[in-house]
Design a protein around this motif. Sequence first.
Motif, PDB file in Angstrom:
ATOM      1  N   GLY A 264     -16.315-110.355  -2.467  1.00 25.24           N
ATOM      2  CA  GLY A 264     -16.366-111.663  -1.838  1.00 25.24           C
ATOM      3  C   GLY A 264     -17.628-111.921  -1.045  1.00 25.24           C
ATOM      4  O   GLY A 264     -17.966-113.078  -0.781  1.00 25.24           O
ATOM      5  N   ILE A 265     -18.327-110.842  -0.671  1.00 28.41           N
ATOM      6  CA  ILE A 265     -19.548-111.003   0.118  1.00 28.41           C
ATOM      7  C   ILE A 265     -20.764-110.365  -0.533  1.00 28.41           C
ATOM      8  O   ILE A 265     -21.885-110.574  -0.093  1.00 28.41           O
ATOM      9  N   SER A 266     -20.540-109.602  -1.586  1.00 26.35           N
ATOM     10  CA  SER A 266     -21.642-109.034  -2.376  1.00 26.35           C
ATOM     11  C   SER A 266     -21.291-109.196  -3.852  1.00 26.35           C
ATOM     12  O   SER A 266     -20.672-108.315  -4.453  1.00 26.35           O
ATOM     13  N   PRO A 267     -21.658-110.327  -4.455  1.00 23.69           N
ATOM     14  CA  PRO A 267     -21.227-110.642  -5.823  1.00 23.69           C
ATOM     15  C   PRO A 267     -21.622-109.615  -6.870  1.00 23.69           C
ATOM     16  O   PRO A 267     -21.035-109.603  -7.950  1.00 23.69           O
ATOM     17  N   ILE A 268     -22.592-108.757  -6.567  1.00 25.75           N
ATOM     18  CA  ILE A 268     -22.979-107.717  -7.511  1.00 25.75           C
ATOM     19  C   ILE A 268     -21.797-106.798  -7.823  1.00 25.75           C
ATOM     20  O   ILE A 268     -21.756-106.133  -8.868  1.00 25.75           O
ATOM     21  N   PHE A 269     -20.785-106.780  -6.930  1.00 24.27           N
ATOM     22  CA  PHE A 269     -19.624-105.913  -7.124  1.00 24.27           C
ATOM     23  C   PHE A 269     -18.423-106.639  -7.720  1.00 24.27           C
ATOM     24  O   PHE A 269     -17.334-106.070  -7.783  1.00 24.27           O
ATOM     25  N   GLU A 270     -18.614-107.860  -8.197  1.00 20.74           N
ATOM     26  CA  GLU A 270     -17.523-108.550  -8.868  1.00 20.74           C
ATOM     27  C   GLU A 270     -17.134-107.789 -10.130  1.00 20.74           C
ATOM     28  O   GLU A 270     -17.983-107.437 -10.956  1.00 20.74           O
ATOM     29  N   ASN A 271     -15.842-107.499 -10.262  1.00 18.60           N
ATOM     30  CA  ASN A 271     -15.290-106.693 -11.361  1.00 18.60           C
ATOM     31  C   ASN A 271     -15.728-105.233 -11.303  1.00 18.60           C
ATOM     32  O   ASN A 271     -15.438-104.467 -12.229  1.00 18.60           O
ATOM     33  N   LYS A 272     -16.432-104.839 -10.259  1.00 20.45           N
ATOM     34  CA  LYS A 272     -16.815-103.435 -10.058  1.00 20.45           C
ATOM     35  C   LYS A 272     -15.937-102.791  -8.985  1.00 20.45           C
ATOM     36  O   LYS A 272     -15.580-101.632  -9.093  1.00 20.45           O
ATOM     37  N   ILE A 273     -15.635-103.562  -7.926  1.00 25.09           N
ATOM     38  CA  ILE A 273     -14.643-103.161  -6.932  1.00 25.09           C
ATOM     39  C   ILE A 273     -13.598-104.266  -6.909  1.00 25.09           C
ATOM     40  O   ILE A 273     -13.859-105.374  -6.442  1.00 25.09           O
ATOM     41  N   VAL A 274     -12.434-103.973  -7.467  1.00 25.84           N
ATOM     42  CA  VAL A 274     -11.388-104.981  -7.645  1.00 25.84           C
ATOM     43  C   VAL A 274     -10.270-104.742  -6.626  1.00 25.84           C
ATOM     44  O   VAL A 274      -9.831-103.608  -6.437  1.00 25.84           O
ATOM     45  N   GLY A 379      -0.846-103.618   1.394  1.00 23.98           N
ATOM     46  CA  GLY A 379      -2.243-103.399   1.760  1.00 23.98           C
ATOM     47  C   GLY A 379      -3.121-103.517   0.527  1.00 23.98           C
ATOM     48  O   GLY A 379      -2.648-103.400  -0.608  1.00 23.98           O
ATOM     49  N   ILE A 380      -4.395-103.749   0.756  1.00 25.47           N
ATOM     50  CA  ILE A 380      -5.339-103.978  -0.338  1.00 25.47           C
ATOM     51  C   ILE A 380      -6.318-102.812  -0.419  1.00 25.47           C
ATOM     52  O   ILE A 380      -7.026-102.511   0.546  1.00 25.47           O
ATOM     53  N   ILE A 381      -6.344-102.160  -1.584  1.00 28.24           N
ATOM     54  CA  ILE A 381      -7.327-101.111  -1.817  1.00 28.24           C
ATOM     55  C   ILE A 381      -8.440-101.653  -2.694  1.00 28.24           C
ATOM     56  O   ILE A 381      -8.310-102.713  -3.312  1.00 28.24           O
ATOM     57  N   GLY A 382      -9.553-100.926  -2.778  1.00 28.68           N
ATOM     58  CA  GLY A 382     -10.651-101.269  -3.672  1.00 28.68           C
ATOM     59  C   GLY A 382     -10.647-100.328  -4.859  1.00 28.68           C
ATOM     60  O   GLY A 382     -10.771 -99.109  -4.694  1.00 28.68           O
ATOM     61  N   TYR A 383     -10.493-100.863  -6.054  1.00 27.75           N
ATOM     62  CA  TYR A 383     -10.354-100.059  -7.272  1.00 27.75           C
ATOM     63  C   TYR A 383     -11.638-100.156  -8.091  1.00 27.75           C
ATOM     64  O   TYR A 383     -12.180-101.251  -8.288  1.00 27.75           O
ATOM     65  N   THR A 384     -12.127 -99.015  -8.586  1.00 30.64           N
ATOM     66  CA  THR A 384     -13.351 -98.986  -9.379  1.00 30.64           C
ATOM     67  C   THR A 384     -13.070 -98.460 -10.782  1.00 30.64           C
ATOM     68  O   THR A 384     -12.042 -97.818 -11.028  1.00 30.64           O
ATOM     69  N   SER A 385     -13.991 -98.697 -11.691  1.00 31.82           N
ATOM     70  CA  SER A 385     -13.759 -98.349 -13.097  1.00 31.82           C
ATOM     71  C   SER A 385     -13.691 -96.851 -13.339  1.00 31.82           C
ATOM     72  O   SER A 385     -12.996 -96.389 -14.245  1.00 31.82           O
ATOM     73  N   ASP A 386     -14.413 -96.065 -12.533  1.00 35.64           N
ATOM     74  CA  ASP A 386     -14.451 -94.612 -12.752  1.00 35.64           C
ATOM     75  C   ASP A 386     -13.701 -93.818 -11.692  1.00 35.64           C
ATOM     76  O   ASP A 386     -13.788 -92.587 -11.645  1.00 35.64           O
TER      77      ASP A 386
END
Length: 453
Positions: A264-274, A379-386
Motif C-alpha cells: 500500500g505504500i511501496s507499490p514495487i511490492f504489489e503481489n510480492k508481499i500479499v 490478524g494480517i500477515i505478509g505472505y511472499t512467493s518463496d
Amino acid sequence: MSSNSKVDDGTNIFPVPNHTLPYWRSDLHEIDSYRSTEQLPKECDILIIGAGLSGVSTAYHLLDDNPSPPSIILLEAREVCSGATGRNGGHLFAPHSYVDKVVREYGVDAARELMLFCKSQMFAMKSVVEKENLDCDAVLTRYFETCLTQSFAEEIKKHYDEQLKIGLDFIQDVDHVGPKHAEKLSGVKGAKGGTTTTALQLWPYKFVTQLLACLVKRTSINVQTHTRVLSVSNSDDGWNIVTTPRGSIRARKVVFASNGYTAGISPIFENKIVPIKLTCSHISVPKDTPSPPPHLSHTYGLNFDGPALRDYLIPRPDGGVICGGAKSTYMKGDKNTWFNNFDDSTLIEQARSHFETVMQDNFLGWENSGAAVDYLWTGIIGYTSDSWPHCGKIPRQENHFILAGYNGAGMPLIFLTAKGIARMIREDLPFEESGIPRIFKTTEERLKLDVDR
C-alpha cells in the motif's frame, strides 16, 4: 512514486480502524496512542513506518549505545503494536521444519545460517528483556512439535534420521521423540511422535510498548501514532517525501516495517508481499472448575495432518492458553475471506468452534476442564512467493530499507533482522555484512516472483 497500490476490488491496502481485540491488547500501556509532539516534525534522518516488533526493534538498534544518534520519526497508522505483532502467538523457536526446504533449495550453509540465526534470536530477546527490565512474561521453555497421524510421524522421523546421517551439526538442540513416549511426554492425546527444541514465549505487546517507552524516555525519538502513510516519493534534492493525512515529512532514509501492508505504500511490492488474514484465540479455564487441568510444560505445534493443517498453542504462565490456526475450518471455503485480505476488523467465526474444544479434544486431563474461548481475533500477515521475508535495501529505491513479509513466522526472525538493518544504516554496510540470513535479501530476481493467486 506514489503508493496507490490496489487489491482486486480496487481498495487501498491499509490498516483498517476498529480492529478486533486480541488478548495481548487487554492491558494497554500509556504509550499506546502516544504522540511525541502535537505537530509532525518537518524532517528527519530516518523515518520508520510501523510501530510493531520490526519498527520498534529497528529504532532500538539504531539508538541504543549510539554516541551520535540520528533523528528518528516512528509513524504508526493505528496504535503501537496493533498489527501482526500484537496478534500473534507470542512465541519463538528455531523452526526445524524449514531445514529440508532450505537445504534442498539453497544448500547446507544457508540452512545452518538460518537455524543459528533463529536460535540466537531467543537469547537476544531474553537479554534485552533483562537489560531493559521489561515486564513481559518472558519464559524460556521447550517447544513440542507433535504429529497426530502415523504417516506424518514417520515422515518427520525419516527427515530427522537423514539430517543426522549427513551430519547437520546445527540441529543439536532438536530432539526426536518416538511413539513410545510421545503421548506421555507431550500430554497430547494420540501423539504418534514429534520433535522438541528450545523456545521463548512472551507477551509481545508488552515487549514492544515497554521497549519503545525506554527509547522515548532516554532518546529524542519522535513517535506519531494514528498517522497513516499515504505515499513515499523522492524529491529532486535526494530527500524522501513521506505524505500523511497530517502533512508531509522529509526523510533522508525510510524503513518499511509495514509487513502485510507494505504494498500500500511501496507499490514495487504489489503481489510480492500479499496480506493474508489469519485467526487466533485465548482460552481460559474457570477458576471454580471442579476438574482443574494439568499444567502444560511445553509450547506446542499440533499437526493434525501435516503442517498445512496445524495449530500452534502456547500455555500462559497464568493458566490461560493462546491457540492459533484452525485453518481446516475456513481455508477450503471462500478464498476472499483470507487471501489478499487486509481487514482485521472482522472475525473468522468458522474457527470459533474449533478453538472452543481444542484443549478438551487433544490434551490429557483437559476433558472436563471447562476451557473456553474468551478472546477471538484476526490478524494480517505478509505472505511472499518463496516463504522468506524481504529485507535490506529496496532495489531501484534510493535510501529505502525493508524488513517485511514474514509469512506468519516473524517472531524468531525479526529482532536480529532489525539489528542487521540498523547496522546497514548506522555503518553503511552491505547486506552481506549485516548478519541477516542470505535468503532474506530482497533482490530484483525475487521481485519478479508474484504470489500465486
